[in-house]
Design an enzyme around this catalytic site. Structure first.
Site, PDB file in Angstrom:
ATOM      1  N   ASP A  90      39.481  38.731  32.904  1.00 12.17           N
ATOM      2  CA  ASP A  90      39.421  40.099  32.767  1.00 12.17           C
ATOM      3  C   ASP A  90      40.764  40.903  32.744  1.00 12.17           C
ATOM      4  O   ASP A  90      41.457  40.803  33.690  1.00 12.17           O
ATOM      5  CB  ASP A  90      38.494  40.717  33.727  1.00 12.17           C
ATOM      6  CG  ASP A  90      37.849  41.942  33.246  1.00 12.17           C
ATOM      7  OD1 ASP A  90      38.757  43.087  33.264  1.00 12.17           O
ATOM      8  OD2 ASP A  90      36.788  42.275  33.509  1.00 12.17           O
TER       9      ASP A  90
ATOM     10  N   ARG B  68      41.429  43.671  33.535  1.00 11.11           N
ATOM     11  CA  ARG B  68      41.530  44.787  34.640  1.00 11.11           C
ATOM     12  C   ARG B  68      41.975  43.984  35.893  1.00 11.11           C
ATOM     13  O   ARG B  68      42.235  44.841  36.779  1.00 11.11           O
ATOM     14  CB  ARG B  68      40.201  45.470  34.578  1.00 11.11           C
ATOM     15  CG  ARG B  68      39.952  46.242  33.377  1.00 11.11           C
ATOM     16  CD  ARG B  68      38.713  46.813  33.507  1.00 11.11           C
ATOM     17  NE  ARG B  68      37.656  45.615  33.511  1.00 11.11           N
ATOM     18  CZ  ARG B  68      36.224  45.738  33.793  1.00 11.11           C
ATOM     19  NH1 ARG B  68      35.650  47.015  33.846  1.00 11.11           N
ATOM     20  NH2 ARG B  68      35.541  44.765  34.040  1.00 11.11           N
TER      21      ARG B  68
ATOM     22  N   CYS C  54      31.946  41.607  37.131  1.00  9.64           N
ATOM     23  CA  CYS C  54      32.440  40.442  36.285  1.00  9.64           C
ATOM     24  C   CYS C  54      31.514  40.423  35.153  1.00  9.64           C
ATOM     25  O   CYS C  54      30.193  39.998  35.248  1.00  9.64           O
ATOM     26  CB  CYS C  54      32.361  39.369  36.925  1.00  9.64           C
ATOM     27  SG  CYS C  54      33.205  37.853  36.240  1.00  9.64           S
TER      28      CYS C  54
END
Length: 738
Positions: free
Chosen positions: A569, A571, A626
């Site tokens: 991810d 982020r 997630c």
């Protein structure tokens, strides 16, 4: 700069100790005044070292030029000052070669040949230093030729050395080797004292002390020729008398120009080969600008000839010593030149107490590092087309000299290149038909005159009563010689009843451009893409502002304490959220931060981090929200990623009772993220890599974290894995490790 200077000074000091006897020995072998070798070493260090673009190359008088220098001085009837004029003109020619960009010739030497040269130099060092190690010093340092001027050769000199050993020299050699080997042991290197003082310096100082003690032991003594023999000047006028000016009255002598041209060509080739080899040894793999190097060498030879020095080149022996002792920039070469200048003026008597045996020990270990068995194994694994030129170069350099050996290796390397070219310019297809055989020959992208013999052989052996098609439609270039050969085959084809077609697609011996239908180019946000480079420039500028040597130091290597196994991810950037800098954290990321026993990518990262980098902490970090975990608990068919997400579905299955008890879907989702992290921590401990590390008492800790996207905070799940894993199903535990 201060950090680099510490390493460069240490390396420059060691190179100075090695270069001193080599400079003297090469001068002696060349039939020139001894001090001319010292002058060339000083110029090679200070002048060439300052002007060169090489970070690690060291220049000075070269063993490869001794025969040329010796014969040239003879042709000048022993007039050394006439020879010096030729050295000056050779320098001018090298400067010209640099400006016309002749240095690019160095790129045409195959890697196998360069590596063969390095290994050969290593073996030559070992063989030539054995007599000095045994105390038999009939030949001067720097005598690298196999067949010597006194009628002996490398092997007969070794035999004589074993027949005439010197106990004092052997003791010094054994002590020196022991110190050099022990100094590299990890048990000693962890102490700053052993890191701060170079082992070769310790070897030299202890050897001088031992030599001094020999004065009180009657049966142990070192003769004068077993010590460094530096010319001494009692005052400044005598020192100036060691320098020689060229004889400019010889400017009209044709022999001066012949010698100058010979020196310029040979010295330039040797320099280009040596800097190429040095770049291969450089841990940072920096590239030396070849044309700048020619100019630097030219200036060096111009000045060396002007004040009475030998011709000089880049020298791989001193360069490899420089690299092995940890040099980081060209300042080490300059320092070695300064030390030569200062020490020959101020402490010649002390320098003349240095035994050649201790220097032999240093050079033998340097030679071993250049010619390790590992190098031979690596070259063999690359195939015979690399291994044979490599071995031929080694043998040729050992039994001839550097340039002849390289030339022979290059010829063998060229043979394999032509052989590969001979085989790979076409693709052959055969098909059996009722009326005969169909043969189709698809020509490659580039067909040159080098393929003429091969195409002739193919056409002559085509079967009778066959249909033959030669397709050159995909070739960018077909040489006129090939076109002519194919056209000439038409008459032969009729005699063998071969139906023959040739699709040459308009080739007339010149390159032709292919035409393709235009491919639509999608519209992209080029501004956003360009911003990445702008961001990079700003980041680089900020780092360099804080530390001008930031990237130079970073490139020296990594020693991270942490291995991060996180989610892909965008982020969740590992360095950003932990405040770590480049070089501090080893990172592996995949969808949903999984540790899968069949994932060779992750296992390779894990093994390297634990066994090589010796990380102390492994962190498995998941994050709330997630997407991989969310997709795993839904029933959507997502294609290939389904197989990866099965691992998370198994986590859900193992903890279904706990998760089904939760009524809030969001809480259930968050808990599955945490359980997934915990399960991956368990998976890490199922690996033999982690268990083996623990068995060896490695300082290795494994942690499970969760990152909260909404708050930016990290939560330690505090998985007490050592205690828990001890109670875990023992089927996962290994007991025996080799």
């Amino acid at each position: 700069m201060v950090t680099n200077f510490r390493y460069d000074f240490r390396s420059g000091l060691v190179v100075f100790l090695v270069a001193l006897p080599l400079c003297l020995g090469i001068a002696l072998a060349s039939g020139a005044p001894l001090f001319s070798g010292i002058i060339a070493g000083i110029i090679g260090g200070i002048i060439v070292g300052s002007l060169s673009g090489s970070s690690l190359s060291v220049s000075g008088p070269a063993a490869g030029l001794t025969v040329i220098v010796f014969s040239a001085i003879e042709k000048f009837n022993g007039q050394f000052n006439a020879f010096l004029l030729a050295v000056m003109l050779a320098g001018v020619l090298q400067i010209i070669l640099g400006y016309i960009r002749a240095g690019s010739i160095g790129y045409f030497f195959p890697s196998a040949v360069i590596k063969g040269m390095l290994a050969a130099i290593g073996l030559t060092l070992i063989l030539k230093q054995i007599p000095h190690a045994l105390g038999y010093d009939e030949d001067a340092e720097g005598e690298f030729a196999f067949e010597q001027l006194d009628g002996e050769n490398t092997f007969t000199e070794i035999l004589r050395a074993f027949q005439n050993p010197n106990a004092a020299a052997i003791i010094i050699t054994l002590i020196s080797v022991a110190i050099l080997l022990l100094w590299e042991r990890p048990a000693l290197k962890k102490y700053s004292f052993f890191n701060g003082i170079p082992a070769p310096l310790v070897v030299v100082l202890i050897s001088i002390l031992i030599n001094y003690l020999y004065n009180y032991i009657s049966f142990l003594s070192l003769s004068g020729n077993h010590l460094v023999s530096l010319p001494k000047a009692n005052n400044f006028n005598e020192f100036l008398g060691l320098f020689t000016l060229p004889d400019f009255s010889q400017i009209g002598n044709p022999q001066v120009y012949i010698t100058a041209a010979t020196l310029a060509i040979v010295a330039s080739l040797e320099t280009l080969l040596n800097v190429e080899a040095t770049d291969k040894l450089d841990p940072l793999k920096r590239n030396t600008p070849p044309n700048r190097e020619l100019k630097a060498q030219g200036v060096g030879n111009l000045i060396s000839g002007l004040i009475g020095g030998l011709p000089l080149t880049s020298v791989i022996v001193r360069s490899s010593v420089n690299i092995n002792t940890g040099a980081r920039s060209k300042m080490s070469a300059v320092i070695h030149g300064i030390l030569l200048l200062v020490c020959v003026i101020s402490i010649p008597s002390l320098l003349n107490r240095i035994p050649l045996a201790c220097l032999a020990a240093i050079l033998i270990l340097t030679g071993y590092k250049l010619a390790k068995l590992k190098v031979f194994k690596e070259m063999y694994s690359l195939g015979l087309s690399q291994f044979i030129p490599f071995v031929v170069t080694i043998v040729a350099v050992l039994f001839t000299d550097l340039l002849i050996g390289i030339s022979i290796g290059l010829a063998v390397g060229l043979f394999f290149i032509l052989r590969a070219n001979y085989k790979s310019f076409y693709f052959f297809q055969r098909e059996k038909l009722k009326g005969g055989e169909k043969v189709k020959i698809n020509l490659g992208e580039h067909v040159s005159f080098l393929n003429k013999a091969s195409i002739n052989n193919i056409l002559e052996n085509l079967p009778e009563n066959s249909y033959v098609e030669i397709d050159g439609s995909k070739s960018q270039y077909i040489d006129y010689d090939i076109l002519e050969t194919i056209e000439n085959f038409k008459s032969t084809a009729k005699q063998k009843n071969i139906r023959f077609t040739f699709n040459k697609n308009g080739h007339d011996g010149q390159p032709t451009a292919k035409t393709y239908a235009p491919v639509p180019v999608p519209q992209v946000d080029q501004t956003a893409y360009d911003q990445l480079f702008e961001n990079n420039r700003k980041w680089v500028a900020e780092k360099l502002k804080l530390d001008p040597h930031y990237f130079e130091n970073l490139a020296m290597g990594q020693s991270p304490k942490y291995l991060w196994i996180g989610c892909s991810d965008s982020r969740v950037p590992a360095s950003e959220i932990t405040g770590t800098h480049p070089g501090e954290m080893f990172v592996h990321r995949n969808v949903a931060n999984l540790v899968v026993s069949t994932d060779l990518n992750l296992l390779s990262v894990l093994q390297y981090a634990v066994e090589v980098l010796k990380v102390e902490h492994i962190i498995v970090c998941g994050h709330y929200g997630c997407g991989g975990v969310k997709a795993a608990i839904e029933d959507n068919n997502l294609g290939l990623i389904n197989k990866w997400l099965l691992n998370i579905k198994d986590v859900y299955r193992l903890h279904k009772d706990e998760l089904m008890y939760m009524k809030d879907p969001n809480e259930q989702f968050k808990r599955l993220v945490e359980l997934n992290v915990i399960e991956q921590v368990y998976n890490l401990h199922k690996t033999s890599i982690v268990q083996k590390a623990w068995l060896k008492d490695a300082k290795l800790h494994v942690h499970g974290w969760v990152y909260d996207l909404r708050e930016g905070s990290i939560k330690d799940l505090e998985v007490d894995i050592r205690k828990t894993f001890a109670e875990y199903d023992e089927i996962f535990r290994f007991k025996d490790f080799q």
